[in-house]
Design a protein around this motif. Sequence first.
Motif, mmCIF file in Angstrom:
data_model
loop_
_atom_site.group_PDB
_atom_site.id
_atom_site.type_symbol
_atom_site.label_atom_id
_atom_site.label_comp_id
_atom_site.label_asym_id
_atom_site.label_seq_id
_atom_site.Cartn_x
_atom_site.Cartn_y
_atom_site.Cartn_z
ATOM 1 N N TRP B 35 0.862 -1.177 0.000
ATOM 2 C CA TRP B 35 0.000 0.000 0.000
ATOM 3 C C TRP B 35 0.899 1.227 0.000
ATOM 4 C CZ3 TRP B 35 -5.336 0.334 -0.157
ATOM 5 C CH2 TRP B 35 -6.032 -0.886 -0.016
ATOM 6 N N TYR B 36 0.515 2.197 -0.840
ATOM 7 C CA TYR B 36 1.264 3.443 -0.928
ATOM 8 C C TYR B 36 0.373 4.607 -0.521
ATOM 9 C CZ TYR B 36 5.197 1.245 -3.359
ATOM 10 O OH TYR B 36 6.288 0.475 -3.678
ATOM 11 N N GLN B 37 0.997 5.604 0.101
ATOM 12 C CA GLN B 37 0.315 6.839 0.509
ATOM 13 C C GLN B 37 0.900 7.973 -0.335
ATOM 14 O OE1 GLN B 37 1.636 8.698 4.240
ATOM 15 N NE2 GLN B 37 -0.485 8.678 4.945
ATOM 16 N N GLN B 38 0.039 8.801 -0.885
ATOM 17 C CA GLN B 38 0.506 9.899 -1.728
ATOM 18 C C GLN B 38 -0.164 11.194 -1.324
ATOM 19 O OE1 GLN B 38 -0.311 9.649 -6.001
ATOM 20 N NE2 GLN B 38 1.623 10.674 -6.456
ATOM 21 N N PRO B 44 4.377 8.573 -4.535
ATOM 22 C CA PRO B 44 3.842 7.595 -3.576
ATOM 23 C C PRO B 44 4.924 7.136 -2.609
ATOM 24 C CG PRO B 44 3.305 6.997 -5.846
ATOM 25 C CD PRO B 44 4.330 8.078 -5.917
ATOM 26 N N ALA B 45 4.552 6.935 -1.362
ATOM 27 C CA ALA B 45 5.473 6.447 -0.333
ATOM 28 C C ALA B 45 4.937 5.134 0.212
ATOM 29 C CB ALA B 45 5.629 7.466 0.780
ATOM 30 N N LEU B 46 5.800 4.130 0.305
ATOM 31 C CA LEU B 46 5.374 2.833 0.819
ATOM 32 C C LEU B 46 4.911 2.959 2.263
ATOM 33 C CD1 LEU B 46 5.169 -0.244 0.363
ATOM 34 C CD2 LEU B 46 7.457 -0.418 1.354
ATOM 35 N N TYR B 88 -4.577 6.979 -1.140
ATOM 36 C CA TYR B 88 -3.988 5.683 -0.855
ATOM 37 C C TYR B 88 -4.165 4.763 -2.058
ATOM 38 C CZ TYR B 88 -3.702 7.355 3.899
ATOM 39 O OH TYR B 88 -3.387 8.094 5.026
#
Lengths: 111, 113
Positions: B35-38, B44-46, B88
């Motif tokens: 899952w990545y958060q942007q 995107p950040a893991l 996400y």
Amino acid sequence: DAGVTQSPTHLIKTRGQQVTLRCSPKSGHDTVSWYQQALGQGPQFIFQYYEEEERQRGNFPDRFSGHQFPNYSSELNVNALLLGDSALYLCASSLPGNVAFFGQGTRLTVV
Amino acid sequence: QQQVKQSPQSLIVQKGGISIINCAYENTAFDYFPWYQQFPGKGPALLIAIRPDVSEKKEGRFTISFNKSAKQFSLHIMDSQPGDSATYFCAASTRSNDYKLSFGAGTTVTVRA
């Protein structure tokens, strides 16, 4: 330790022109992947480079090409730009078989 | 053809509430589910990742639940905070495919104070 760095951060091009985007991977990473993220969409895989060779390619036309240099940095080239090429272009680096770290992206606008 | 389907497209949750995002996949060869958060203007950040040999993974307020038979996985954000407001993305890949990531379309989460 610098993460993945991309340049430029923004640029505007005219339809039909060519563009080159650059990426420096995270220190120690030898694999670079490029993704295209259209507004409001998830990133789409363009291609991946390892040992200066294109190892995998997504469903993108030949107008999209790339290169990896001996220092593992990479370029993405897009020829004959179309309005639909406007997107955020993301570079991700990794070691083979490991998690990918993304850069902040290059916002390309084609007018 | 989108290999990973994500829902909902957006959600609003009160501070302290639980955010739940669901993803489904078809390719049974997938063996890595991150899952990545942007945040706006950022890459995107893991956030958290899971492999199919476990059914749940928790890291702080973030939990992934994985149902291999249903080919579904979900992200739960417990005690949601305004700083969690972001988009996400779920993703999937295979070791044999050199971890080329197939992303969902994303879920925009808004946490109201």
